[in-house]
Design a protein around this motif. Structure first.
Motif, PDB file in Angstrom:
ATOM      1  N   LEU A   1       0.908  -1.027   0.068  1.00  0.00           N
ATOM      2  CA  LEU A   1      -0.059   0.138   0.165  1.00  0.00           C
ATOM      3  C   LEU A   1       0.669   1.251  -0.032  1.00  0.00           C
ATOM      4  O   LEU A   1       1.580   1.629   0.897  1.00  0.00           O
ATOM      5  N   LYS A   2       0.873   1.778  -1.008  1.00  0.00           N
ATOM      6  CA  LYS A   2       1.624   3.151  -1.245  1.00  0.00           C
ATOM      7  C   LYS A   2       0.876   4.310  -1.642  1.00  0.00           C
ATOM      8  O   LYS A   2       1.668   5.382  -1.709  1.00  0.00           O
ATOM      9  N   LEU A   3      -0.186   4.375  -1.948  1.00  0.00           N
ATOM     10  CA  LEU A   3      -1.272   5.337  -2.318  1.00  0.00           C
ATOM     11  C   LEU A   3      -2.249   5.706  -1.473  1.00  0.00           C
ATOM     12  O   LEU A   3      -2.866   4.574  -0.837  1.00  0.00           O
ATOM     13  N   TYR A   4      -3.037   6.793  -1.724  1.00  0.00           N
ATOM     14  CA  TYR A   4      -4.116   7.238  -0.832  1.00  0.00           C
ATOM     15  C   TYR A   4      -5.138   7.600  -1.938  1.00  0.00           C
ATOM     16  O   TYR A   4      -5.061   8.751  -2.734  1.00  0.00           O
ATOM     17  N   CYS A   5      -6.190   6.968  -2.133  1.00  0.00           N
ATOM     18  CA  CYS A   5      -7.353   7.273  -3.235  1.00  0.00           C
ATOM     19  C   CYS A   5      -8.193   8.522  -2.423  1.00  0.00           C
ATOM     20  O   CYS A   5      -8.794   8.159  -1.382  1.00  0.00           O
ATOM     21  N   GLN A   6      -8.267   9.561  -2.740  1.00  0.00           N
ATOM     22  CA  GLN A   6      -8.895  10.828  -2.340  1.00  0.00           C
ATOM     23  C   GLN A   6     -10.246  10.673  -2.666  1.00  0.00           C
ATOM     24  O   GLN A   6     -11.240  11.200  -1.538  1.00  0.00           O
ATOM     25  N   GLU A   7     -10.881   9.975  -3.358  1.00  0.00           N
ATOM     26  CA  GLU A   7     -12.278   9.936  -3.678  1.00  0.00           C
ATOM     27  C   GLU A   7     -12.988   8.705  -2.679  1.00  0.00           C
ATOM     28  O   GLU A   7     -13.883   9.081  -2.115  1.00  0.00           O
ATOM     29  N   ASP A   8     -12.226   7.560  -2.467  1.00  0.00           N
ATOM     30  CA  ASP A   8     -12.732   6.567  -1.495  1.00  0.00           C
ATOM     31  C   ASP A   8     -12.074   6.743  -0.235  1.00  0.00           C
ATOM     32  O   ASP A   8     -12.661   5.906   0.749  1.00  0.00           O
ATOM     33  N   LYS A   9     -11.241   7.427  -0.005  1.00  0.00           N
ATOM     34  CA  LYS A   9     -10.613   7.891   1.563  1.00  0.00           C
ATOM     35  C   LYS A   9     -10.069   6.674   2.017  1.00  0.00           C
ATOM     36  O   LYS A   9     -10.327   6.352   3.150  1.00  0.00           O
ATOM     37  N   MET A  10      -9.394   5.797   1.265  1.00  0.00           N
ATOM     38  CA  MET A  10      -8.590   4.846   1.704  1.00  0.00           C
ATOM     39  C   MET A  10      -7.304   4.392   0.999  1.00  0.00           C
ATOM     40  O   MET A  10      -7.053   5.377  -0.006  1.00  0.00           O
ATOM     41  N   CYS A  11      -6.458   3.561   1.600  1.00  0.00           N
ATOM     42  CA  CYS A  11      -5.162   3.409   1.245  1.00  0.00           C
ATOM     43  C   CYS A  11      -5.374   2.363  -0.060  1.00  0.00           C
ATOM     44  O   CYS A  11      -6.040   1.231   0.297  1.00  0.00           O
ATOM     45  N   ILE A  12      -4.444   2.365  -0.960  1.00  0.00           N
ATOM     46  CA  ILE A  12      -4.484   1.479  -1.953  1.00  0.00           C
ATOM     47  C   ILE A  12      -3.104   1.370  -2.720  1.00  0.00           C
ATOM     48  O   ILE A  12      -2.363   1.859  -2.319  1.00  0.00           O
ATOM     49  N   CYS A  13      -3.258   0.003  -3.416  1.00  0.00           N
ATOM     50  CA  CYS A  13      -1.893  -0.155  -4.130  1.00  0.00           C
ATOM     51  C   CYS A  13      -1.946   0.080  -5.519  1.00  0.00           C
ATOM     52  O   CYS A  13      -2.973   0.789  -6.168  1.00  0.00           O
ATOM     53  N   CYS A  14      -0.768  -0.047  -6.273  1.00  0.00           N
ATOM     54  CA  CYS A  14      -0.821   0.393  -7.657  1.00  0.00           C
ATOM     55  C   CYS A  14      -1.660  -0.511  -8.514  1.00  0.00           C
ATOM     56  O   CYS A  14      -2.225   0.002  -9.501  1.00  0.00           O
ATOM     57  N   MET A  15      -2.106  -1.760  -8.159  1.00  0.00           N
ATOM     58  CA  MET A  15      -3.115  -2.483  -8.963  1.00  0.00           C
ATOM     59  C   MET A  15      -4.275  -1.928  -8.760  1.00  0.00           C
ATOM     60  O   MET A  15      -5.228  -1.906  -9.712  1.00  0.00           O
ATOM     61  N   CYS A  16      -4.690  -1.280  -7.687  1.00  0.00           N
ATOM     62  CA  CYS A  16      -5.930  -0.726  -7.537  1.00  0.00           C
ATOM     63  C   CYS A  16      -6.027   0.426  -8.407  1.00  0.00           C
ATOM     64  O   CYS A  16      -7.199   0.978  -8.822  1.00  0.00           O
ATOM     65  N   THR A  17      -5.064   1.060  -8.851  1.00  0.00           N
ATOM     66  CA  THR A  17      -5.225   2.400  -9.867  1.00  0.00           C
ATOM     67  C   THR A  17      -5.654   1.885 -11.127  1.00  0.00           C
ATOM     68  O   THR A  17      -6.020   2.886 -11.877  1.00  0.00           O
TER      69      THR A  17
END
Length: 489
Positions: free
Chosen positions: A113-129
């Motif tokens: 987990l390296k990123l933060y999704c500002q729409e979903d307000k949660m931590c995400i990984c590169c595959m989530c993007t």
């Protein structure tokens, strides 16, 4: 290492055209796999762009060319693997759309987990993007944290600067108001000193005239008496001295109104804004319809911390018989008032007596903190405080005068609610009927509060004012009603 297996497998199941898991997977002769829809759309595009005499079809990955458009068939084995992965992902997604507890790796894709999704307000990984959050805006943890910290610091700095500015302006206003009062006071005292000087000079002149007159009276020579009497000057008249005026309350009326609003904003509105849940609960409670109820207070009133604090400033009151309306019968050493059906025949006319069904207390307050309690027989009663010059005569269409002008403040107890009156305006308060009520007056800070006393103590309403004259407790009683002033040892 075990968690990397599914993640690597998923990477092999992603179509390189749409970057999603295969829909209906097909395999090219060159060995590359695509969604059937994606590869057909790719070839449709190539057909439109190619000339009529030169048509060929390519693999999007390796660019291998084919002379004819291939008829590709569904890769059954590959589609089965995709379906299996999808079913496991659906089961996991029902409980995993939250930020992972120890969020080192994404629970869906197994990547860090390296990123933060500002729409979903949660931590995400590169595959989530490239899947769930493909169209969302995501940033690194460090950037999001810095952004939030910077925003918090800017807000805190702005609030602090605003408070500093307001306190500075309040201090300036305080100095201005005090200077104005001192200036008016100095002018009035200067006029007093000037009048006193004139009186002293006139007194000296009259004393000198008196001495000459007494000397003349002792003269035994009639001719000399008559001659000197004609020469005796008559004392001059002093005339009307300039009036001494010190009515700073009227000159500071606009300032008093502003201070009243500021007091309410700082002591009520600002605390409610800092604690919105409590304010919302109180607002919701006050706007919801309530069934009228009577909170009966027995002989022993509740001993709570608030009431214990207020009782430190308790004052024993008595009604002023010279102000009581002729229908109000006072008893119990002027501690009880009852509205009777017939007037008191022995009641003498008095300049302070109310034509309205009202009565003042003998006590008045012009400084400090004070508190008193009353027991009422029922609703249709008003209690409050007033300056002594409150309206005493009857006026058309008005049964009381408490709170109808700027000289008094009152709380009207009705059957289904309360009305707080001042300057002819009322504020409705939805609370049950209390048989015992408390009144707290802090003259210096200009706060007048009314409390209902039952199983617990309830603040009904607070006025924020700037008091300029002594305040008298005042009451209005409808027919058949009784008020008893509570006494403390």
């Amino acid at each position: 290492m075990a968690s990397q297996g599914p993640q690597k497998l998923e990477e092999k199941l992603v179509c390189s055209i749409c970057l999603e898991m295969f829909g209906t997977a097909v395999t090219m002769p060159c060995g590359h796999n695509f969604c059937m829809k994606c590869i057909n759309n790719h070839w449709d595009k190539e057909e439109k762009e190619a000339s009529l005499d030169k048509k060929d079809y390519t693999c999007p990955d390796c660019r291998q060319r084919f002379k004819k458009r291939l008829e590709l068939r569904k890769n059954v084995a590959l589609c089965s693997v995709v379906e299996l992965i999808r079913s496991e992902e659906v089961q996991a997604s029902s409980t995993e759309r939250k930020t992972p507890a120890n969020g080192a790796r994404c629970s869906r894709h197994g990547q860090p987990l390296k990123l933060y999704c500002q729409e979903d307000k949660m931590c995400i990984c590169c595959m989530c993007t490239v899947k769930e959050c493909r169209d969302h805006h995501s940033i690194l943890f460090e950037e999001e944290r810095k952004r939030k910290e910077d925003s918090s610091e800017r807000l805190k700095s702005g609030i602090l600067q605003k408070f500093v500015h307001l306190m500075k302006e309040l201090e300036e206003c305080e100095r201005g108001a005090v200077d104005k009062i001192e200036q008016e006071q100095a002018t009035a005292l200067g006029q007093v000193e000037e009048n006193w000087s004139q009186l002293q000079d006139h007194l000296a002149m009259l004393t000198q005239h008196q001495q000459k007159a007494q000397e003349l009276l002792t003269c035994v020579d009639n001719m000399k008496f008559l001659e000197e009497f004609l020469l005796l000057p008559s004392p001059s008249s002093l005339g009307v001295l300039p009036a001494v005026e010190f009515n700073v309350a009227s000159t500071m009326d606009s300032t008093a109104k502003i201070l009243t609003e500021v007091s309410k904003l700082l002591l009520e509105d600002l605390p409610n804004s800092l604690n919105p849940k409590a304010a919302d609960a109180e607002t919701k409670e006050s706007t919801e319809p309530k069934v009228p109820a009577v909170v009966k207070a027995g002989p022993a009133l509740p001993e709570c911390e608030l009431r214990a604090e207020l009782l430190r400033d308790h004052q024993n009151l008595t009604f002023d018989p010279d102000t009581a309306n002729k229908y109000l019968q006072l008893s119990n050493q002027n501690q009880k008032a009852k509205h009777t059906h017939s007037p008191d025949g022995l009641c003498e006319d008095h300049a302070d007596r109310f034509e309205l069904w009202q009565v003042l207390c003998s006590q008045s307050y012009s400084q400090g903190r004070h508190y008193w309690e009353v027991r009422i027989s029922s609703h249709s009663i008003i209690l409050g405080v007033t300056y002594k010059k409150i309206q005493r005569k009857k006026q058309a269409g008005r049964s009381f005068s408490i709170g109808l002008d700027g000289l008094s403040w009152g709380l009207q107890i009705r059957e289904d609610c309360y009305l707080a009156w001042h300057k002819g305006q009322s504020h409705k308060i939805m609370e049950p009927l209390y048989k015992c009520l408390g009144v707290s007056l802090d003259y210096g800070t200009g706060i007048l509060s009314f409390y209902g006393i039952g199983d617990k103590m309830k603040l009904l309403h607070s006025f924020h004012c700037v008091f300029t004259e002594p305040l008298y407790p005042v009451f209005w009683l409808c027919e058949g009603r009784t008020i008893t002033l509570c006494q403390q040892n």
